[in-house]
Motif scaffolding. Structure first.
Motif, PDB file in Angstrom:
ATOM      1  N   GLN A  36      61.647  31.475  24.590  1.00  0.00           N
ATOM      2  CA  GLN A  36      60.466  30.714  24.986  1.00  0.00           C
ATOM      3  C   GLN A  36      60.768  29.792  26.160  1.00  0.00           C
ATOM      4  N   TRP A  40      58.924  29.711  29.773  1.00  0.00           N
ATOM      5  CA  TRP A  40      58.333  28.511  30.359  1.00  0.00           C
ATOM      6  C   TRP A  40      58.936  28.216  31.720  1.00  0.00           C
ATOM      7  N   LYS A 169      51.650  35.114  32.273  1.00  0.00           N
ATOM      8  CA  LYS A 169      52.920  34.441  32.511  1.00  0.00           C
ATOM      9  C   LYS A 169      53.220  34.223  33.995  1.00  0.00           C
TER      10      LYS A 169
END
Length: 343
Positions: A36, A40, A169
């Motif tokens: 994750q 990010w 994303k």
């Protein structure tokens, strides 16, 4: 780090990250957290690119069709031909599973995040790199499974949800950065070190996550040292050939220096992030691990080699002042004149 250090500091950081992943790979909930964090970091990277890049630069990147076509021909033309040549090697040199794995990696789309990061570090055409990397991944959703079925003899597909995944994303953070550019674009331009830290940090996170996943899965215990050495030699030759062809070919085609940087870094990369999900659909059984091993090794190799290239090219190119626009150089034949230098 001492300036006279013979090894590039970022390469040392990559090697240290690989060693850390080998000794202390993330497991369970920690692995999910690392994955994750890497996601990010990539989103933040694209947000910063969007905030720093003017709409005109983004539009120029989309319209640069000759550059995009060159990258796509390298990704889905040159690479597959080289992969077929590797598959024709005698089994005494490379096992059929590893040779098929090399061919599979040659069918994958280009990376997005690392290609853009290295293009940015080397002060190349980031706008064109963003577009080329995104185009390659979008087309790879369809082209890679089709080529795998044709050249490897497997059937399967790739989830259409990956299209939404790319948009969420990559494109969404970039679009948000574009919307906020008037408010924060000047600050980001004056603090280039921020983008540089995100560039390198996101790459290190992706390396740690991917390599650690292979360690936890036990992929590295299925290969003897002689086979591993031969695989590394084959992949080193493969990468050297593609880097040479993209560098010399883009120069012969008359591309500007910033465009040549984007072509080299976008046209010589293969995406681990796209390759592993595709492999999970196309391959199954005990040989699946060896099929993806060439991709994992090539991924580390391309990052380390391109890190050295990007830093060397950046050292040879003066940094343009954010307050004074760079004078436009002569445009190559057949290309529109470009204003300034894309950082």
């Amino acid at each position: 780090m001492p300036r006279r250090l013979p090894v590039d500091p970022f390469v040392l950081a990559l090697l240290g990250t690989v060693a850390l992943a080998a000794l202390l790979p993330a497991r369970g909930a920690a692995a999910d957290l690392v994955g994750q964090a890497a996601g990010w970091a990539v989103g933040l990277l694209f947000f910063l690119y969007g905030a720093r890049m003017s709409p005109r630069e983004a539009a120029d990147g989309v319209r640069h069709w000759r550059l995009h076509l060159t990258v796509l021909l390298c990704t889905f033309g040159l690479f597959p031909l080289l992969g077929l040549a590797v598959r024709a090697l005698p089994s005494a040199l490379l096992s059929p599973e590893l040779a098929t794995g090399v061919l599979f990696l040659c069918l994958l789309p280009s990376t997005v995040q690392s290609a853009i990061a290295f293009t940015s570090i080397a002060r190349g055409n980031v706008a064109a790199a963003v577009c080329s990397g995104t185009f390659s991944n979008l087309l790879g959703i369809l082209i890679t499974p089709l080529l795998a079925g044709l050249l490897i003899g497997v059937s399967g597909g790739f989830s259409a949800g990956s299209l939404a995944d790319i948009a969420l994303k990559l494109l969404a953070p970039f679009a948000v950065g574009q919307l906020l550019r008037r408010r924060i674009g000047g600050w980001i331009t004056r603090h280039r070190r921020v983008t540089g830290l995100v560039d390198r940090g996101s790459i290190l996170l992706v390396v740690y996550s991917a390599f650690g996943e292979g360690v936890v899965g036990g992929v590295w215990h299925r290969l003897t040292l002689p086979r591993l050495g031969m695989l590394l030699v084959v992949e080193a030759v493969l990468l050297a050939v593609v880097l040479t062809v993209t560098a010399l070919g883009s120069r012969r085609l008359g591309f500007a220096r910033e465009d040549r940087v984007a072509i080299v870094f976008c046209g010589s990369k293969k995406s681990l992030a796209s390759g592993l999900p595709i492999a999970s659909v196309l391959f199954a059984g005990p040989a699946a691990g060896l099929m993806v091993l060439p991709l994992m090794l090539f991924h580390q190799m391309q990052l380390m080699v391109c890190a050295v290239l990007a830093r060397r090219w950046a050292a040879r190119t003066p940094v343009p002042s954010p307050d004074v626009p760079s004078p436009a150089g002569p445009a190559p034949a057949g290309l529109p004149a470009r204003e300034g230098v894309v950082a």
